[in-house]
Design a protein around this motif. Sequence first.
Motif, PDB file in Angstrom:
ATOM      1  N   UNK A   1      26.243   2.007  -6.520  1.00  0.00           N
ATOM      2  CA  UNK A   1      25.844   1.927  -7.937  1.00  0.00           C
ATOM      3  C   UNK A   1      24.459   2.541  -8.135  1.00  0.00           C
ATOM      4  N   UNK A   2      23.518   2.130  -7.270  1.00  0.00           N
ATOM      5  CA  UNK A   2      22.128   2.498  -7.551  1.00  0.00           C
ATOM      6  C   UNK A   2      21.830   3.968  -7.239  1.00  0.00           C
ATOM      7  N   UNK A   3      22.486   4.545  -6.251  1.00  0.00           N
ATOM      8  CA  UNK A   3      22.180   5.940  -5.925  1.00  0.00           C
ATOM      9  C   UNK A   3      23.197   6.924  -6.503  1.00  0.00           C
ATOM     10  N   UNK A   4      24.445   6.495  -6.667  1.00  0.00           N
ATOM     11  CA  UNK A   4      25.497   7.440  -7.083  1.00  0.00           C
ATOM     12  C   UNK A   4      26.080   7.096  -8.451  1.00  0.00           C
TER      13      UNK A   4
ATOM     14  N   UNK B   1      14.490   1.266  -7.951  1.00  0.00           N
ATOM     15  CA  UNK B   1      15.508   0.244  -8.229  1.00  0.00           C
ATOM     16  C   UNK B   1      15.038  -1.156  -7.855  1.00  0.00           C
ATOM     17  N   UNK B   2      14.179  -1.225  -6.834  1.00  0.00           N
ATOM     18  CA  UNK B   2      13.710  -2.551  -6.397  1.00  0.00           C
ATOM     19  C   UNK B   2      12.733  -3.166  -7.385  1.00  0.00           C
ATOM     20  N   UNK B   3      12.101  -2.337  -8.186  1.00  0.00           N
ATOM     21  CA  UNK B   3      11.147  -2.892  -9.150  1.00  0.00           C
ATOM     22  C   UNK B   3      11.785  -3.118 -10.519  1.00  0.00           C
ATOM     23  N   UNK B   4      13.078  -2.797 -10.652  1.00  0.00           N
ATOM     24  CA  UNK B   4      13.763  -2.980 -11.948  1.00  0.00           C
ATOM     25  C   UNK B   4      14.090  -4.436 -12.184  1.00  0.00           C
TER      26      UNK B   4
ATOM     27  N   UNK C   1       0.838  -1.202   0.000  1.00  0.00           N
ATOM     28  CA  UNK C   1       0.000   0.000   0.000  1.00  0.00           C
ATOM     29  C   UNK C   1       0.874   1.255   0.000  1.00  0.00           C
ATOM     30  N   UNK C   2       2.164   1.065  -0.010  1.00  0.00           N
ATOM     31  CA  UNK C   2       3.135   2.155  -0.126  1.00  0.00           C
ATOM     32  C   UNK C   2       4.415   1.548  -0.667  1.00  0.00           C
ATOM     33  N   UNK C   3       5.229   2.393  -1.339  1.00  0.00           N
ATOM     34  CA  UNK C   3       6.462   1.852  -1.938  1.00  0.00           C
ATOM     35  C   UNK C   3       7.675   1.994  -1.031  1.00  0.00           C
ATOM     36  N   UNK C   4       7.575   2.876  -0.034  1.00  0.00           N
ATOM     37  CA  UNK C   4       8.707   3.089   0.869  1.00  0.00           C
ATOM     38  C   UNK C   4       8.247   3.878   2.075  1.00  0.00           C
TER      39      UNK C   4
END
Length: 334
Positions: free
Chosen positions: A196-199, A331-334, A117-120
Amino acid sequence: MKLMEKLWEKAKADRKKIVLAEGEEERNLQACEKILNNKIANVALVGDENNIKEKAKSLGLNIDGAEIFDPETSDKTEGYAKEFYELRKHKGMTLEKADKIVRDPLYFATMMVKMNDGDGLVSGAVHTTGDLLRPGLQIVKTKKGAKVVSSAFIMEVPNCEFGESGMLLFSDCAVNPNPTSEQLASIAISTAETAKSLCDMDAKVAMLSFSTMGSAKHELVDKVVEATKLAKEQRSDLDIDGELQLDAAIVKKVADLKAPESNVAGKANVLVFPDLQAGNIGYKLVQRFAKAEAIGPICQGFAKPINDLSRGCSSDDIVNVVAVTAVQAQNMTK
Ligand code: ACO
């Protein structure tokens, strides 16, 4: 473009729904308006609906675009209680207790994320780190492949040649008091992934110690040596090396002397500390003495993104943590 601006742009490109568990609190309400106005994320506020609306009105804020979830009246509460009971019954949880617990805004907000019901989730302007992490650890738990939830700080050090022109990740500075070798290996891998994912950074991970490549013998060093071995075995695709002293990790001249064979020494951009005392003191030293910006603690290793705020945070800090959380959710849904 500065890192935070880049993260705002990324967040805006695919808007996620971020839950603010402290929905009645002033800075959260101010942040909510800014997040909505800048289209960084969709927002769900958790708290007493009347109180939230009255507070926003008295502060002159427009939060019309936010959803509000009141655990006392929500039609979600019953289902969340049942699910929480199922998740915790092996620990002695009863349905009656579960119904009480999920009415706590932090538990309710964590259940929202668990139940999609929420992504984060972002919280911590009022609550302590432990208050936020505990429901996350009990309900959302670690993602596949991660041994532990841990944290990273993105350090932006002005006028600095180390790391990527002064940008480095430090870990773990906020969660695990005394990680085992296995846990330390997992922290190293998670931090490389965060880099990698944020920077957009190819991590060069230094496993820090007071010893470089066998220069000292001690059980504390053995832990780091073992962690390095495990991390390398698990992820041979990553550049991870140790054990390294801090100077050997980041200064080329020292690295050439002390660890000439290493593919990380002298150019590390991810620093993994052996325990929480070292990590927490280490990031605060750099933050204060070098006037570095410390973005975090960014939680890593959760199955869904959950992030903590400092109790001294401003509404702008909350907006930034929401942007980070939204990008982690993408990134978690990629
Ligand atoms: N990763 C994954 N799971 C974990 C972790 C972890 N790092 N730590 C605990 N757990 C799990 C346990 O296995 C347990 O699961 P279960 O109940 O399903 O069996 C559950 O979480 C609770 O474990 P406890 O050990 O009872 O949790 P505890 O009450 O010790 O709290 C916490 C864990 C909050 C992370 C604790 O280790 C802590 O307080 N850490 C330090 C936080 C802190 O004060 N940081 C410094 C300040 S922050 C700053 O300066 C930026």
